[in-house]
Design an enzyme around this catalytic site. Structure first.
Site, PDB file in Angstrom:
ATOM      1  N   ASP A  67       0.819  -1.214   0.000  1.00 48.02           N
ATOM      2  CA  ASP A  67       0.000   0.000   0.000  1.00 48.02           C
ATOM      3  C   ASP A  67       0.850   1.260   0.000  1.00 48.02           C
ATOM      4  O   ASP A  67       2.070   1.197   0.183  1.00 48.02           O
ATOM      5  CB  ASP A  67      -0.970  -0.006   1.197  1.00 48.02           C
ATOM      6  CG  ASP A  67      -0.295  -0.458   2.492  1.00 48.02           C
ATOM      7  OD1 ASP A  67       0.935  -0.328   2.610  1.00 48.02           O
ATOM      8  OD2 ASP A  67      -0.998  -0.930   3.383  1.00 48.02           O
ATOM      9  N   ASN A 136      -7.145  -3.191  14.493  1.00 47.81           N
ATOM     10  CA  ASN A 136      -8.540  -3.411  14.110  1.00 47.81           C
ATOM     11  C   ASN A 136      -8.703  -4.599  13.149  1.00 47.81           C
ATOM     12  O   ASN A 136      -9.783  -4.815  12.617  1.00 47.81           O
ATOM     13  CB  ASN A 136      -9.130  -2.139  13.480  1.00 47.81           C
ATOM     14  CG  ASN A 136      -8.457  -1.762  12.157  1.00 47.81           C
ATOM     15  OD1 ASN A 136      -7.512  -2.429  11.716  1.00 47.81           O
ATOM     16  ND2 ASN A 136      -8.939  -0.704  11.523  1.00 47.81           N
ATOM     17  N   HIS A 138      -7.125  -5.012  10.236  1.00 50.32           N
ATOM     18  CA  HIS A 138      -6.914  -4.743   8.805  1.00 50.32           C
ATOM     19  C   HIS A 138      -5.625  -5.408   8.312  1.00 50.32           C
ATOM     20  O   HIS A 138      -4.699  -5.651   9.084  1.00 50.32           O
ATOM     21  CB  HIS A 138      -6.948  -3.238   8.487  1.00 50.32           C
ATOM     22  CG  HIS A 138      -5.715  -2.470   8.866  1.00 50.32           C
ATOM     23  ND1 HIS A 138      -5.727  -1.106   9.009  1.00 50.32           N
ATOM     24  CD2 HIS A 138      -4.435  -2.835   9.129  1.00 50.32           C
ATOM     25  CE1 HIS A 138      -4.511  -0.683   9.323  1.00 50.32           C
ATOM     26  NE2 HIS A 138      -3.717  -1.716   9.405  1.00 50.32           N
ATOM     27  N   GLU A 143      -9.688  -2.101   5.409  1.00 48.99           N
ATOM     28  CA  GLU A 143     -10.242  -1.777   6.714  1.00 48.99           C
ATOM     29  C   GLU A 143     -11.522  -2.565   6.972  1.00 48.99           C
ATOM     30  O   GLU A 143     -12.220  -2.952   6.027  1.00 48.99           O
ATOM     31  CB  GLU A 143     -10.583  -0.274   6.762  1.00 48.99           C
ATOM     32  CG  GLU A 143      -9.397   0.656   6.541  1.00 48.99           C
ATOM     33  CD  GLU A 143      -8.517   0.810   7.775  1.00 48.99           C
ATOM     34  OE1 GLU A 143      -8.441  -0.117   8.598  1.00 48.99           O
ATOM     35  OE2 GLU A 143      -7.894   1.883   7.895  1.00 48.99           O
TER      36      GLU A 143
HETATM   37  P1  PGA Z   1       2.423  -1.927  12.616  1.00 50.51           P
HETATM   38  O1  PGA Z   1       1.252  -1.784  11.575  1.00 50.51           O
HETATM   39  O2  PGA Z   1       3.345  -2.981  12.083  1.00 50.51           O
HETATM   40  O3  PGA Z   1       3.073  -0.570  12.649  1.00 50.51           O
HETATM   41  O4  PGA Z   1       1.827  -2.335  13.924  1.00 50.51           O
HETATM   42  C1  PGA Z   1       0.586  -2.892  11.116  1.00 50.51           C
HETATM   43  C2  PGA Z   1      -0.605  -2.490  10.284  1.00 50.51           C
HETATM   44  O5  PGA Z   1      -1.258  -1.480  10.606  1.00 50.51           O
HETATM   45  O6  PGA Z   1      -0.925  -3.200   9.314  1.00 50.51           O
END
Ligand code: PGA
Length: 241
Positions: A67, A136, A138, A143
């Site tokens: 992304d 959450n 995702h 999302e």
């Molecule tokens: P993080 O993010 O590795 O910084 O915890 C993971 C994500 O939001 O997919």
């Protein structure tokens, strides 16, 4: 789903790097799917170490990032393009032309998304896709929602994600509200998927991903439908499993 529980973040990073190294030694022109965020940093550091010791050759490796923030150019310090070059690509022998990241400042979003999908196909599909997971649930920037997009698309970031990611920005107002992300179908088409999760904050999402019902409100739960998924979790993230 194959679950690997490890002691701590260091071990998680070593295991993940080991999987990348083994894959590249099997197939020199491996197509990797790569995440950003905090979780994969240790894996990237370990891969750089192994590259410097002459243990891994990235010269034929192809990468696709999951992304990119919409509206941030590759030079923007918070863009995922910038993150990837600073934390990883500048430190290994990958070829610039083998690195693919969605263009966050494209003039034509639809065209960019279609192009990204077609490039993945053209390179033979993703052999090994790494994922982090949001608090959450995702994956990529898919999302929680009542319906999910299959292909690469422009997405509105949830308030939870904007808040979670504000730690990387000076001000929460600076966090982009939209991003380009691979879709669930793009991710599920990868031949092999490795999800990494570390820390207590990820424990509820990990429990739902592994033991919950498959549902779009926990996008990572859809991974239960894939035939080659490994989840590497440290003790804290595996607390509720
Ligand atoms: P993080 O993010 O590795 O910084 O915890 C993971 C994500 O939001 O997919």
């Amino acid at each position: 789903m194959n679950i690997i529980k490890v002691k701590n973040y260091k071990e998680l990073s070593m295991q993940a790097a080991g999987i990348v190294a083994a894959q590249i030694s099997r197939k020199k022109n491996t197509v990797l799917g790569l995440p950003t965020g905090q979780t994969p940093l240790g894996m990237y550091q370990e891969l750089i170490k192994r590259f410097r010791k002459g243990e891994i050759d990235f010269s034929q490796v192809i990468t696709f990032n999951l992304d990119e923030y919409y509206g941030l150019s590759p030079e923007h310090p918070q863009s995922y393009n910038y993150y990837m070059w600073q934390t990883f690509f500048n430190n290994i022998n990958i070829k610039k032309e083998n690195v693919f990241i969605p263009d966050g400042v494209t003039k034509d979003v639809q065209k960019e998304c279609r192009y990204y999908e077609s490039l993945i196909e053209k390179k033979g599909g993703i052999d090994l896709q790494f994922l982090g997971i949001g608090d959450n649930g995702h994956i990529g920037f898919n999302e929680p929602a009542i319906a999910l997009n299959s292909k690469t698309h422009l997405v509105n970031l949830s308030q939870a994600t904007i808040e979670a990611n504000s730690r990387f920005f000076n001000d929460i107002e600076d966090v982009p509200r939209k991003a380009l992300t691979m879709g669930m179908g793009t991710i599920m088409k990868a031949k092999q998927i490795i999800l990494l999760a570390s820390g207590m904050k990820k424990a509820p999402a990990i429990a739902k991903t592994i033991n919950g019902k498959v549902n779009t409100e926990v996008p990572a739960s859809l991974l239960q439908l894939h035939r080659d998924v490994t989840i590497i979790v440290d003790k804290d993230a595996a607390r509720d499993v």
